[in-house]
Design an enzyme around this catalytic site. Sequence first.
Site, PDB file in Angstrom:
ATOM      1  N   HIS A 292       0.818  -1.221   0.000  1.00 28.15           N
ATOM      2  CA  HIS A 292       0.000   0.000   0.000  1.00 28.15           C
ATOM      3  C   HIS A 292       0.847   1.265   0.000  1.00 28.15           C
ATOM      4  O   HIS A 292       1.910   1.314   0.606  1.00 28.15           O
ATOM      5  CB  HIS A 292      -1.045  -0.003   1.121  1.00 28.15           C
ATOM      6  CG  HIS A 292      -0.529   0.064   2.525  1.00 28.15           C
ATOM      7  ND1 HIS A 292      -0.223   1.261   3.141  1.00 28.15           N
ATOM      8  CD2 HIS A 292      -0.294  -0.897   3.446  1.00 28.15           C
ATOM      9  CE1 HIS A 292       0.175   1.018   4.382  1.00 28.15           C
ATOM     10  NE2 HIS A 292       0.150  -0.285   4.600  1.00 28.15           N
ATOM     11  N   ASP A 304       6.141   0.863   6.518  1.00 33.63           N
ATOM     12  CA  ASP A 304       4.699   0.585   6.476  1.00 33.63           C
ATOM     13  C   ASP A 304       4.019   1.643   5.618  1.00 33.63           C
ATOM     14  O   ASP A 304       3.559   2.651   6.110  1.00 33.63           O
ATOM     15  CB  ASP A 304       4.137   0.580   7.898  1.00 33.63           C
ATOM     16  CG  ASP A 304       2.681   0.163   7.954  1.00 33.63           C
ATOM     17  OD1 ASP A 304       2.147  -0.332   6.949  1.00 33.63           O
ATOM     18  OD2 ASP A 304       2.067   0.352   9.014  1.00 33.63           O
ATOM     19  N   GLU A 344      -5.152   2.082   3.037  1.00 32.90           N
ATOM     20  CA  GLU A 344      -5.054   0.854   3.843  1.00 32.90           C
ATOM     21  C   GLU A 344      -5.146   1.190   5.318  1.00 32.90           C
ATOM     22  O   GLU A 344      -5.864   0.540   6.081  1.00 32.90           O
ATOM     23  CB  GLU A 344      -3.741   0.113   3.540  1.00 32.90           C
ATOM     24  CG  GLU A 344      -3.679  -1.297   4.139  1.00 32.90           C
ATOM     25  CD  GLU A 344      -3.249  -1.371   5.599  1.00 32.90           C
ATOM     26  OE1 GLU A 344      -3.552  -2.370   6.265  1.00 32.90           O
ATOM     27  OE2 GLU A 344      -2.635  -0.409   6.100  1.00 32.90           O
ATOM     28  N   GLU A 345      -4.381   2.199   5.743  1.00 34.58           N
ATOM     29  CA  GLU A 345      -4.280   2.490   7.175  1.00 34.58           C
ATOM     30  C   GLU A 345      -5.613   2.928   7.785  1.00 34.58           C
ATOM     31  O   GLU A 345      -5.829   2.792   8.980  1.00 34.58           O
ATOM     32  CB  GLU A 345      -3.202   3.562   7.428  1.00 34.58           C
ATOM     33  CG  GLU A 345      -1.781   3.136   7.057  1.00 34.58           C
ATOM     34  CD  GLU A 345      -1.225   2.016   7.939  1.00 34.58           C
ATOM     35  OE1 GLU A 345      -1.955   1.504   8.803  1.00 34.58           O
ATOM     36  OE2 GLU A 345      -0.055   1.644   7.737  1.00 34.58           O
ATOM     37  N   ASP A 372       3.114  -6.374   3.524  1.00 36.65           N
ATOM     38  CA  ASP A 372       2.723  -5.292   4.443  1.00 36.65           C
ATOM     39  C   ASP A 372       3.098  -5.604   5.893  1.00 36.65           C
ATOM     40  O   ASP A 372       2.459  -5.148   6.826  1.00 36.65           O
ATOM     41  CB  ASP A 372       1.217  -5.003   4.328  1.00 36.65           C
ATOM     42  CG  ASP A 372       0.820  -3.747   5.094  1.00 36.65           C
ATOM     43  OD1 ASP A 372       1.709  -2.922   5.387  1.00 36.65           O
ATOM     44  OD2 ASP A 372      -0.377  -3.590   5.414  1.00 36.65           O
ATOM     45  N   HIS A 442       3.886   2.687  12.970  1.00 37.95           N
ATOM     46  CA  HIS A 442       2.967   3.825  13.179  1.00 37.95           C
ATOM     47  C   HIS A 442       3.562   4.911  14.073  1.00 37.95           C
ATOM     48  O   HIS A 442       2.849   5.502  14.878  1.00 37.95           O
ATOM     49  CB  HIS A 442       1.633   3.342  13.784  1.00 37.95           C
ATOM     50  CG  HIS A 442       0.847   2.420  12.907  1.00 37.95           C
ATOM     51  ND1 HIS A 442      -0.375   1.925  13.268  1.00 37.95           N
ATOM     52  CD2 HIS A 442       1.101   1.905  11.683  1.00 37.95           C
ATOM     53  CE1 HIS A 442      -0.848   1.144  12.315  1.00 37.95           C
ATOM     54  NE2 HIS A 442       0.042   1.115  11.339  1.00 37.95           N
TER      55      HIS A 442
END
Lengths: 481, 481
Positions: A292, A304, A344-345, A372, A442
Site C-alpha cells: 500500500h 509501512d 489501507e491504514e 505489508d 505507526h
Amino acid sequence: MFLKKFLIIAWLFQVQSTIALESDETNNVNTCNLPQSLIKEIDSYEPFVHAIINETLYGSFKGVTWNELAYFVDTFGPRFTGTTVLERSIDYVLNKSMEFGLENVHGESVSVPHWIRGKESATLLKPRHKNIALLGLGTSVGTPPQGITAKVIVVDSFQELEDRKHEVPGKIVVFNEKYISYGETVKYRSKGATEASKYGAVAALIRSVTPYSLYTPHTGMQRYDENVTKIPVACITAEDASLFRRMSDRGTVLEINLKMQAKNLPNKVSRNVIAELKGSETPEKVVVISGHIDSWDVGQGAMDDGGGAFISWQALKLLKHLNYRPRRTNLINYNYRMIMWTGEEVGIVGANYYIKNHRSEDKNLQFVLESDSGTFMPLGFQVTGTEKVKCILERIMKLFSIVGNLKVRSPSEGPDIASWVNAGVPGGSFRSQDETYFNYHHTNADTMLVENPEALDKGTALFAALSYVLAELSVDLPHQK
Amino acid sequence: MFLKKFLIIAWLFQVQSTIALESDETNNVNTCNLPQSLIKEIDSYEPFVHAIINETLYGSFKGVTWNELAYFVDTFGPRFTGTTVLERSIDYVLNKSMEFGLENVHGESVSVPHWIRGKESATLLKPRHKNIALLGLGTSVGTPPQGITAKVIVVDSFQELEDRKHEVPGKIVVFNEKYISYGETVKYRSKGATEASKYGAVAALIRSVTPYSLYTPHTGMQRYDENVTKIPVACITAEDASLFRRMSDRGTVLEINLKMQAKNLPNKVSRNVIAELKGSETPEKVVVISGHIDSWDVGQGAMDDGGGAFISWQALKLLKHLNYRPRRTNLINYNYRMIMWTGEEVGIVGANYYIKNHRSEDKNLQFVLESDSGTFMPLGFQVTGTEKVKCILERIMKLFSIVGNLKVRSPSEGPDIASWVNAGVPGGSFRSQDETYFNYHHTNADTMLVENPEALDKGTALFAALSYVLAELSVDLPHQK
C-alpha cells in the site's frame, strides 16, 4: 456487510499468527504429491529465477529499490489518506511507471475517509506538571478547545475496567495493558475508547502497542461501537502509562488535561495505482503483486508500507527490464499486475473497494501477493490456498535457495489481499525477519533508517521471481470453495 | 585550572574505555602477591558479605531500592540543576536519611550554573515542511524570538566541515556523524557548535549520540571555546540528520527555522548530600559510596543517575539496618560516607567543589566508589589504584560470587570521583551490563521502565558489601603518587 466488518476487525488486529505458523511447519514438501511433470516444470525455471535474482542482488538493480524508496519517502514524507501529498505521490508513481514503459498504468478512484489529527497535547496537572507525549488515533473525535480536564483511572485490562466500572464516570481512562504481541494487544487501541465510554469515561489514553519504547507514542486506527458516546482517544508512551499506574497505585490522585483538534471530515477521493505487464496469450489472466502507498501521518511510512509497495513496483520494473514477460506458448499466459493500494491504514479502503469492483475477475487470478509486514531479510511467504497451491509454492521456494532458506507457512496475513483470499483466491504475504517492526510501527521512527538495501533487493528479487514462475506455470492454481 | 579543564573534557567525553578494559584483563589475581595473612583476612569476611547479600536479595531489603527509587523519580521527576525541584528532592533525601538514623546528615552548599531550556522548536521549511524533534544542549545560547532561518549544510565529520568550510558562512550546520561509541562520538555534541561557529555557521544541529533511535532526541552538555561566537546548538534525531544528509546529497537546498529560548542565568546554590555511619576508632577515616542526585531536565533521571545515587543510599541504610558499622578492634576503623552529588550533568560541579574543599581529608580516604554508568546486572568494578589495591579488590570479588562472576578492570570511569582518583585516591566505578544505556541516555525515556529490581538489589548489595570489607580491612589501601 458481515464480511466487511470481519475484515476490518481482522485488519485492526493484524493477527500475528505465530502459533499457526509453528503448527504449520509440518506442512512441508514431504506431504506433497505433485505430479513429476509439474515438479520438473517448476525446476526448469531455475535459470530464469537465478537471472532475476542475480540482476537484483549483483546487477543493474542492486540497491535500486532502497534508493528509489528513499527518494520517494524523503520527498513526499508521510502519505496520509485524504491529503494532497498522498495524491501527488500517486501521480509520481503513475508518471514514473509510464516513463518506464509499464502498461495499463492508471489510477482507480475510490472514496476514502478523511480524518485529520490537528494539534494535540496532554498535560499531567496533578500530582505534578508534566507534558505527555501522545498521538491521537484515527477516527477519534476531538476535545473542546480548552480541552478535557479530568481525574484519571488507570487499568491494566478490560477485566479491570469492568471490575472498577463504578470509578469510571467522568474520568479519563488510562489503559496500561501489558504488551504480549501486536495481535493480542492491539484490541486496547482499537476498542479502548468504546469500552471506556460504555462506563462513562470522558476520554481514553492507551499505552502504545509496542514491545520497546524510547518515549515513543504510536498511532493507529480505532473504532467506536454504535450507540456509545464518542470520546477522544490517543496513545501515550509506555513510560507515561506505567508512571501513571505507579502513581495511582500509591493512592495519588492524577488529573490530566487533554486537547485534541482531531476531526472526521467528509470523504475524499484517492486512487489505487495499477501498472501491468501484459501477456499475449490470455491477457485476462493475472498474477497480482502489491503493497500500500498510503501511510500514517507520522514518520515517512518507509516500512509501512513503502517497502512493500516498492518491492512490488521494482519487481514489475525488473521483469520489464529483463523482458521476462509471460511468453510461453502454451495456453496459460498471465499478466503481471502491480497494485499500490490506497487507504489501507484507514480501513483497507482502497483494496476492499477494488476487489469488490473487480469481483468478476477473481476466477482469472492465478495468485495475489502482498507485502505489508515489513521488508526485512526474507523468511518466505504466508500462504492461503489449497494443499496443492502450498505444495507448488514450496517447490518454487527451492529455486530461491540462494536468497535464503525460505519457508511456506499458513495462513496469508496481508490485510489488502484478505478479501480475495477469503473468497478463495490463492494468496500469499511476504514474511521477513521483523523482530523490531513493532518498535516503530505507526511512529515518527518509521523512516529509511529502518530499511536495509540488501533486504529490499531480496524482496524485489523474490516478488519478481515468484511472480514469474507463477505466470509461466502450465497449470492454473486452484481456487478454494 | 588545567586539571579542571582536563576533568571537564574527560567528563564531556565520558570515555568508554573498552579497549583499556580488554587489555587489562590480564591484570588478574594470578599476578598478585598479597600476603597470605591478608588473603585470609579478606576471605574471613565471607559470612558478613553473604549476610549483606542475602538481606538484599532475599530478605527485608528485597525490591526496596527499586520501590524507593520509583517513588523518588516518579514524585520529583527530572531534577535539573538550578531548579527548586532538585532542591526539594535533596531535602527529601536529607529528611529521610535523618528519619532512618543515618549520621552526620547534611547538605553542603555549592554554587551551580543555571541554564534553562525554555521553549524550543525547529522546522524544515524547504524542500518541504516538517517538524524537527530536538533538544537544546546545556549552555547553548538561544535564538532571537523569531528564530534563525538559514540554509543548511550537512557534514558527517569535523574533517568534512573543514573540507567544505567555504560553504559554511551563514548556514546552519547539521552534523550527521556516525555513532561509533559514546566516548568516540560525543565530541560532536560537545564541540559541534564551536567548530561550526569557527567557520561562520549561525547554528548547529547535532545527530543525537546514540546507537539506536526511535525518533529520539538526546540532550547533554556542550561548551563553547573562548573567542568563538556563541551560536545556538541542539541535538536532533538520527532519523532527521540522515534524512537531511540524503536530501542534501541529492542536491536539494534545505532551509530550517530554529527557535530556542535557552538562557544562561546567574548561578544558583545547590547542595551535595552527605550521610554517614561513623566508626568509633578512627572517625576521620572514610569509605565513600556515591552517585549524583541531579539529572537532565528530560525523562526522570532514573538510570542517570537515580540508580547510582539510590544503590549508594540503600547500601548505607542496609549497613545501618544490619548494624554492620565498622567495629573491628584494630586501629583501622572507617566511616561509611554516602554522597549524592549535585550539578554533575552541568559540569561535575558538586563533586569537584566538594573534593577541592575536602582536599586535606584525601589522606583519610580508604576508597571512593561511584555508580554513574547505569545500574544493570553487575559485572564488577572499574578501578584506579596501585596493583595492590586492584589485587585486594580482586580477592574481594571472590566473596561476591553468588551475585555474579565479577571482574576488576581499569581504569575507574566515574566522573564525580575523577578529581580524587586523579589525586591518587584509590577509587572504583560500578560496572554493569549497560548494552542499552545510550539508547535512552539524556532522553525522555530515562524512566523507571529501564530499571530492574533485581539488578538494583544486586547493586545495593555490592556497594554495601564492598564498603563493608574495605572498611573492616586491617590495612590502609595505598594511594598513588
